[in-house]
Design an enzyme around this catalytic site. Structure first.
Site, PDB file in Angstrom:
ATOM      1  N   LYS A 115      37.881  43.720  34.425  1.00 41.09           N
ATOM      2  CA  LYS A 115      37.911  43.790  35.855  1.00 41.09           C
ATOM      3  C   LYS A 115      37.571  44.820  36.479  1.00 41.09           C
ATOM      4  O   LYS A 115      36.956  45.131  37.502  1.00 41.09           O
ATOM      5  CB  LYS A 115      39.363  43.716  36.237  1.00 41.09           C
ATOM      6  CG  LYS A 115      40.089  42.279  35.881  1.00 41.09           C
ATOM      7  CD  LYS A 115      41.403  42.086  36.671  1.00 41.09           C
ATOM      8  CE  LYS A 115      41.497  40.339  36.554  1.00 41.09           C
ATOM      9  NZ  LYS A 115      42.763  40.053  37.132  1.00 41.09           N
ATOM     10  N   LYS A 217      36.937  32.067  31.302  1.00 41.47           N
ATOM     11  CA  LYS A 217      38.026  31.427  31.571  1.00 41.47           C
ATOM     12  C   LYS A 217      38.267  30.766  33.076  1.00 41.47           C
ATOM     13  O   LYS A 217      37.726  31.449  34.060  1.00 41.47           O
ATOM     14  CB  LYS A 217      39.121  32.700  31.707  1.00 41.47           C
ATOM     15  CG  LYS A 217      40.583  32.336  31.700  1.00 41.47           C
ATOM     16  CD  LYS A 217      41.226  33.612  31.592  1.00 41.47           C
ATOM     17  CE  LYS A 217      41.431  34.414  33.054  1.00 41.47           C
ATOM     18  NZ  LYS A 217      42.715  34.717  33.724  1.00 41.47           N
ATOM     19  N   LYS A 220      41.288  32.239  39.372  1.00 39.38           N
ATOM     20  CA  LYS A 220      41.506  32.243  40.748  1.00 39.38           C
ATOM     21  C   LYS A 220      40.325  33.042  41.239  1.00 39.38           C
ATOM     22  O   LYS A 220      39.939  32.509  42.587  1.00 39.38           O
ATOM     23  CB  LYS A 220      42.666  33.011  41.315  1.00 39.38           C
ATOM     24  CG  LYS A 220      43.922  32.574  40.812  1.00 39.38           C
ATOM     25  CD  LYS A 220      44.949  33.220  41.484  1.00 39.38           C
ATOM     26  CE  LYS A 220      46.444  33.167  40.559  1.00 39.38           C
ATOM     27  NZ  LYS A 220      46.371  34.220  39.793  1.00 39.38           N
TER      28      LYS A 220
HETATM   29  N1  AQP Z   1      42.519  29.896  32.383  1.00 37.92           N
HETATM   30  C1  AQP Z   1      43.747  29.975  32.267  1.00 37.92           C
HETATM   31  N2  AQP Z   1      44.081  29.341  31.059  1.00 37.92           N
HETATM   32  C2  AQP Z   1      45.651  29.226  30.862  1.00 37.92           C
HETATM   33  N3  AQP Z   1      46.216  30.170  31.335  1.00 37.92           N
HETATM   34  C3  AQP Z   1      45.951  30.933  32.451  1.00 37.92           C
HETATM   35  N4  AQP Z   1      46.335  31.934  33.061  1.00 37.92           N
HETATM   36  C4  AQP Z   1      45.477  32.446  34.071  1.00 37.92           C
HETATM   37  N5  AQP Z   1      44.221  31.585  33.869  1.00 37.92           N
HETATM   38  C5  AQP Z   1      44.562  30.958  32.683  1.00 37.92           C
HETATM   39  C6  AQP Z   1      47.902  32.213  33.104  1.00 37.92           C
HETATM   40  O1  AQP Z   1      48.575  31.981  34.310  1.00 37.92           O
HETATM   41  C7  AQP Z   1      49.521  33.020  34.521  1.00 37.92           C
HETATM   42  C8  AQP Z   1      49.368  33.537  35.879  1.00 37.92           C
HETATM   43  O2  AQP Z   1      48.215  34.564  35.907  1.00 37.92           O
HETATM   44  P1  AQP Z   1      48.073  35.430  36.857  1.00 37.92           P
HETATM   45  O3  AQP Z   1      47.824  35.119  38.212  1.00 37.92           O
HETATM   46  O4  AQP Z   1      49.077  36.576  36.854  1.00 37.92           O
HETATM   47  O5  AQP Z   1      46.831  36.435  36.532  1.00 37.92           O
HETATM   48  P2  AQP Z   1      45.505  36.143  35.936  1.00 37.92           P
HETATM   49  O6  AQP Z   1      45.437  35.850  34.132  1.00 37.92           O
HETATM   50  O7  AQP Z   1      44.597  37.481  36.197  1.00 37.92           O
HETATM   51  O8  AQP Z   1      45.024  34.549  36.463  1.00 37.92           O
HETATM   52  P3  AQP Z   1      43.607  34.505  37.037  1.00 37.92           P
HETATM   53  O9  AQP Z   1      43.817  33.109  37.678  1.00 37.92           O
HETATM   54  O10 AQP Z   1      42.423  34.556  36.190  1.00 37.92           O
HETATM   55  O11 AQP Z   1      43.419  35.497  38.491  1.00 37.92           O
HETATM   56  P4  AQP Z   1      42.105  36.337  38.718  1.00 37.92           P
HETATM   57  O12 AQP Z   1      41.037  35.672  38.948  1.00 37.92           O
HETATM   58  O13 AQP Z   1      43.006  37.221  39.807  1.00 37.92           O
HETATM   59  O14 AQP Z   1      42.099  37.286  37.619  1.00 37.92           O
HETATM   60  C9  AQP Z   1      49.412  33.943  33.368  1.00 37.92           C
HETATM   61  O15 AQP Z   1      50.554  33.412  32.223  1.00 37.92           O
HETATM   62  C10 AQP Z   1      48.064  33.681  32.746  1.00 37.92           C
HETATM   63  O16 AQP Z   1      48.201  33.941  31.286  1.00 37.92           O
END
Ligand code: AQP
Length: 355
Positions: A115, A217, A220
């Site tokens: 990040k 991955k 969002k």
């Molecule tokens: N691609 C994924 N596959 C499986 N699990 C996932 N999680 C996130 N992406 C995947 C799980 O969702 C939960 C919440 O995630 P989060 O919003 O707290 O944080 P993150 O992992 O940073 O999610 P994003 O979607 O990838 O957001 P951004 O783009 O903001 O970084 C967690 O349990 C995570 O493991």
């Protein structure tokens, strides 16, 4: 067996539209765990500030994630649903953990490296300290189990390191104050205050990948909306995104080994298996030899069948903002009471004068 009372905690950041990865990797597991455990589910709004301080729609996104929890089937009366900032003790414990954790531990976190990118000096201090706040979220409730996607595994290991170092550094005071729980640490039995929390990372969709690139991955923050299925997408959008998902020209194999080096095929098979609540082996036995022109429409139908009801329930709940706010307020009060009990002990262990 952990000597601590079993308790599940997990959180989701309000950083954008929830997607299929969040649903399969986390939220759907939250729902299942309610049957066997006491659960606390949190919209971690303070975490969302680490990447971008100014969110025009933070409050709306916090409500949207709460609505997704409820629409997926989380029961906010039997369990606890709240937003993190409502219990300021998360920040107090995170500060203490900032003083327990070492900078070297934080520098090794792959999520920070990804990040922060090349311009690390310009990343917020909050982004570096993110895992300390995450450890505080979990340990404030002395949670024993945390359901998460595979991307959070390293942060959970760090949470255990923080708990172990705190228990170790303060072992005498924890024992003298009678606040410890007997735990096995290697060969020894010690009195610890915090549990060594177990991650729950299981099933065929612990890391759902982008529909545009099977090596990335699903996220969002991916600029391409075609890379993810949002929980709010309608049937047409879901079908279009699956139709346009990147694949290779080969038919599906009959065995899981045949998916090696085929990340996009592996991803779509994993998504199908998770949605159908079956194994990848069983999906491949049904679709062995099928072309993607056959598999993709079957996957789209399944995704619409499983996600459609969640999306419409989310819309219904979102329309009742007062109800969502009441759930968060009530959950915050109940979470706050548990958190205060933990913090009173933590302050005594450390020697901070309080009530
Ligand atoms: N691609 C994924 N596959 C499986 N699990 C996932 N999680 C996130 N992406 C995947 C799980 O969702 C939960 C919440 O995630 P989060 O919003 O707290 O944080 P993150 O992992 O940073 O999610 P994003 O979607 O990838 O957001 P951004 O783009 O903001 O970084 C967690 O349990 C995570 O493991």
């Amino acid at each position: 067996m952990s000597p601590f009372k079993p308790l599940v905690f997990s959180g989701v950041q309000p950083t954008g539209n929830l997607h299929l990865g969040n649903y399969l990797g986390a939220i759907r597991k939250f729902v299942a765990l309610q049957e066997s455990h006491d659960c606390i589910y949190c919209v971690v709004d303070l975490h969302s500030l680490t990447a971008t301080l100014v969110h025009d729609d933070l409050a709306d996104q916090t409500r949207q994630i709460t609505a997704a929890f409820l629409a997926a089937g989380i029961n906010p009366k039997a369990h606890i649903v709240f937003n993190q900032s409502r219990v300021p003790l998360h920040a107090e414990l995170a500060w203490i953990f900032n003083c327990v954790a070492r900078i070297g531990w934080m520098n090794r976190m792959t999520q920070f490296k990804d990040k922060a990118g090349k311009d690390r000096e310009n990343a917020s201090l909050g982004l570096l300290a993110y895992p300390s706040l995450m450890a505080a979220d979990i340990l404030l409730y002395r949670a024993t189990h945390v359901p998460v996607g595979d991307d959070q595994k390293q942060h959970l290991e760090l949470t255990r390191d923080i708990a172990a170092k705190f228990n170790n550094d303060f072992s005498k005071r924890i024992r003298d104050l009678g606040l410890g729980v007997e735990m096995e640490m290697g060969e020894e039995t010690v009195d610890g205050f915090f549990p060594l929390t177990e991650p729950l990372i299981e099933g065929p969709a612990t890391r759902v990948m982008s529909l545009r690139d099977g090596t990335k991955k699903m996220s969002k923050s991916d600029p391409s909306d075609l890379s993810r299925i949002n929980l709010t997408d309608d049937a047409d959008a879901i079908s279009k995104k699956i139709r346009k998902a990147k694949t290779d020209p080969e038919p599906l194999p009959g065995e899981v080994e045949g998916l090696a080096l085929r990340p996009e095929a592996e991803n779509l098979v994993g998504i199908y298996a998770a949605l159908a609540e079956t194994s990848r082996e069983s999906v491949l036995s049904e679709f062995a030899g099928a072309q993607f022109s056959t598999f993709k429409p079957a996957l789209a139908d399944l995704a619409v069948e499983k996600l459609g009801p969640v999306a419409s329930e989310m819309r219904r709940i979102m329309a009742d903002r007062r109800y969502v706010d009441t759930v968060l307020k009530d959950g915050g009060e109940r979470a706050g009471a548990i958190a205060e009990t933990t913090m009173k002990s933590v302050r005594r262990i450390i020697g901070l004068i309080g009530d």
